[in-house]
Design an enzyme around this catalytic site. Sequence first.
Site, PDB file in Angstrom:
ATOM      1  N   ASP A  36       0.846  -1.195   0.000  1.00 20.61           N
ATOM      2  CA  ASP A  36       0.000   0.000   0.000  1.00 20.61           C
ATOM      3  C   ASP A  36       0.879   1.241   0.000  1.00 20.61           C
ATOM      4  O   ASP A  36       1.864   1.315   0.753  1.00 20.61           O
ATOM      5  CB  ASP A  36      -0.930   0.009   1.220  1.00 20.61           C
ATOM      6  CG  ASP A  36      -2.125   0.924   1.030  1.00 20.61           C
ATOM      7  OD1 ASP A  36      -1.908   2.148   0.912  1.00 20.61           O
ATOM      8  OD2 ASP A  36      -3.260   0.425   1.004  1.00 20.61           O
ATOM      9  N   THR A 126     -15.376  -2.251 -10.595  1.00 23.50           N
ATOM     10  CA  THR A 126     -16.567  -1.518 -10.165  1.00 23.50           C
ATOM     11  C   THR A 126     -17.688  -1.615 -11.186  1.00 23.50           C
ATOM     12  O   THR A 126     -17.433  -1.755 -12.396  1.00 23.50           O
ATOM     13  CB  THR A 126     -16.218  -0.033  -9.947  1.00 23.50           C
ATOM     14  OG1 THR A 126     -17.410   0.729  -9.742  1.00 23.50           O
ATOM     15  CG2 THR A 126     -15.509   0.551 -11.156  1.00 23.50           C
ATOM     16  N   ASP A 127     -18.926  -1.486 -10.714  1.00 22.13           N
ATOM     17  CA  ASP A 127     -20.068  -1.465 -11.628  1.00 22.13           C
ATOM     18  C   ASP A 127     -20.087  -0.210 -12.492  1.00 22.13           C
ATOM     19  O   ASP A 127     -20.768  -0.160 -13.533  1.00 22.13           O
ATOM     20  CB  ASP A 127     -21.388  -1.605 -10.863  1.00 22.13           C
ATOM     21  CG  ASP A 127     -21.647  -0.490  -9.849  1.00 22.13           C
ATOM     22  OD1 ASP A 127     -20.795   0.408  -9.684  1.00 22.13           O
ATOM     23  OD2 ASP A 127     -22.716  -0.531  -9.199  1.00 22.13           O
ATOM     24  N   GLU A 128     -19.318   0.815 -12.115  1.00 18.72           N
ATOM     25  CA  GLU A 128     -19.341   2.069 -12.861  1.00 18.72           C
ATOM     26  C   GLU A 128     -18.788   1.937 -14.275  1.00 18.72           C
ATOM     27  O   GLU A 128     -19.025   2.802 -15.128  1.00 18.72           O
ATOM     28  CB  GLU A 128     -18.598   3.161 -12.093  1.00 18.72           C
ATOM     29  CG  GLU A 128     -19.261   3.513 -10.781  1.00 18.72           C
ATOM     30  CD  GLU A 128     -18.718   4.767 -10.136  1.00 18.72           C
ATOM     31  OE1 GLU A 128     -18.385   5.717 -10.886  1.00 18.72           O
ATOM     32  OE2 GLU A 128     -18.605   4.805  -8.905  1.00 18.72           O
ATOM     33  N   TYR A 150     -12.585   8.452 -13.743  1.00 17.71           N
ATOM     34  CA  TYR A 150     -12.378   7.325 -12.836  1.00 17.71           C
ATOM     35  C   TYR A 150     -12.845   6.023 -13.468  1.00 17.71           C
ATOM     36  O   TYR A 150     -12.092   5.045 -13.558  1.00 17.71           O
ATOM     37  CB  TYR A 150     -13.119   7.553 -11.514  1.00 17.71           C
ATOM     38  CG  TYR A 150     -13.380   6.267 -10.764  1.00 17.71           C
ATOM     39  CD1 TYR A 150     -12.323   5.468 -10.334  1.00 17.71           C
ATOM     40  CD2 TYR A 150     -14.685   5.830 -10.516  1.00 17.71           C
ATOM     41  CE1 TYR A 150     -12.554   4.264  -9.670  1.00 17.71           C
ATOM     42  CE2 TYR A 150     -14.923   4.642  -9.847  1.00 17.71           C
ATOM     43  CZ  TYR A 150     -13.850   3.862  -9.433  1.00 17.71           C
ATOM     44  OH  TYR A 150     -14.081   2.672  -8.794  1.00 17.71           O
ATOM     45  N   LYS A 154     -10.763   2.622 -14.733  1.00 24.71           N
ATOM     46  CA  LYS A 154     -11.039   1.268 -14.250  1.00 24.71           C
ATOM     47  C   LYS A 154     -11.404   0.342 -15.407  1.00 24.71           C
ATOM     48  O   LYS A 154     -10.994  -0.832 -15.432  1.00 24.71           O
ATOM     49  CB  LYS A 154     -12.155   1.285 -13.215  1.00 24.71           C
ATOM     50  CG  LYS A 154     -11.751   1.858 -11.865  1.00 24.71           C
ATOM     51  CD  LYS A 154     -10.646   1.051 -11.189  1.00 24.71           C
ATOM     52  CE  LYS A 154     -11.109  -0.313 -10.736  1.00 24.71           C
ATOM     53  NZ  LYS A 154     -10.048  -1.047  -9.995  1.00 24.71           N
ATOM     54  N   ASN A 180     -19.990  -0.010  -2.021  1.00 25.11           N
ATOM     55  CA  ASN A 180     -19.741  -0.654  -0.734  1.00 25.11           C
ATOM     56  C   ASN A 180     -19.999   0.316   0.413  1.00 25.11           C
ATOM     57  O   ASN A 180     -19.853   1.538   0.269  1.00 25.11           O
ATOM     58  CB  ASN A 180     -18.296  -1.116  -0.641  1.00 25.11           C
ATOM     59  CG  ASN A 180     -18.010  -2.431  -1.337  1.00 25.11           C
ATOM     60  OD1 ASN A 180     -17.213  -3.241  -0.881  1.00 25.11           O
ATOM     61  ND2 ASN A 180     -18.643  -2.659  -2.482  1.00 25.11           N
TER      62      ASN A 180
END
Length: 329
Positions: A36, A126-128, A150, A154, A180
Site C-alpha cells: 500500500d 466496479t459497476d461504474e 475514474y 477502471k 460498498n
Amino acid sequence: MRILVTGGAGFIGSCFVRMALGGQAPFPVSSVTVLDALTYAGNRANLAPVAGDGRLEFVHGDIRDAARVATLLPGHDAVVHFAAESHVDRSIAGAGEFVGTNVVGTQTLLDAALRARTPVFLHVSTDEVYGSVAEGSWTEEEPLRPTSPYSASKAGSDLLALAYHSTHGLDVRVSRCSNNYGPYQFPEKVIPLFTTSLLDGGTVPLYGDGLNVRDWLHVEDHCRALFAILRDGRAGRVYNVGGGQELSNRQLTRRLLDACGAEWSSVRAVPDRKGHDLRYSVDSGRIRAELGWAPRHRFEDGLDATVAWYRENRSWWEPLTRPQSLAPG
C-alpha cells in the site's frame, strides 16, 4: 494460500485482510502481504485488529514501482488487486493520477505476475465501468460505457487484465461490485461523509435532485464474494457482485438523517456532478449460480451498525482530513 493484497490498508482491502486472517476465508491462509502506498485514503489503523498476526507483512510501496513489485510477487499463490484511485470528483478535477495508478499500476502488476508465474490474479473493479442503465441490470456480457475519468481508467484496467489472460494465459479473474459501505471507510464517500458530518451537528451536500440511484453492498459481503472467486472462480471470467439494495440518494440521505437523529434542514443542495450517471445496477446471477454466493447483510441492519461504528470510533475518523472542495463520491 499465500496472498498479496494491493491497497490492503484501504477500506475494502483492509476488510479483506482482516477477514482472511480472522479465519473467515473458505480456505487456509498461510500469509498475507499488504502492498500500500498509504496515500490519503490508506491507513495503517485499518489493519490494527490484525497487526499482531505473524502471517501479516506490510510493505509501504507503490504498485507503479516495477522493481518493488517484481521482488514481492514470487512465492505468492494469488494477487488480490484493490489498489486504485476511486473518488469520481477527484478524477474530474484531475485525471492524471487515476490513469497512472489504475491503468499503469495494473499493467505493472500484471507484468510482474506473468514473470513470477503467479497462479491467480484477481482484479477488483466496479459497476461504474458499465455506465448508467435506465432499467434492468447489466450482465457481465454488456459492453463497457464509462462516463467519468475514474470509471474509464477502471475500464481500461479491466480490459488490460483480461487481455493478459487472452494473450498470455495468465489466470485473471475480474469482479465488478456495486457501492460498498461499512466501517473503516474514508470519510469522503457518501455514507461516512454524511454520518460523520451529522454526528458533529453539521450539514450534508446532496447532488442535484437527489434521484440518482445506487445499489448498496456491505463490504463484508463483497469480501466473501472475493473469497468465493479466489477459491472457485474461472480464469478469464468476470463476476458482478451486487447488494440487491437500490436507493436513490434522497432515500439514502433520509435513512442517514434518521440514524443520526437529524432533520432535513441539515441537507444542503449542491450543483449536480458533471456527467452524473443516473442509475447503476448489476446482475449478480452468475456468481450466485456458479459460486453459491449471496449477500448476508440486510441493508437496514448493516447501515445501523455502520453508523454505530462511526459513533463509537471517533478516534479513528476525527484525525482524518475531509476534503472540503469535493462532494461525496
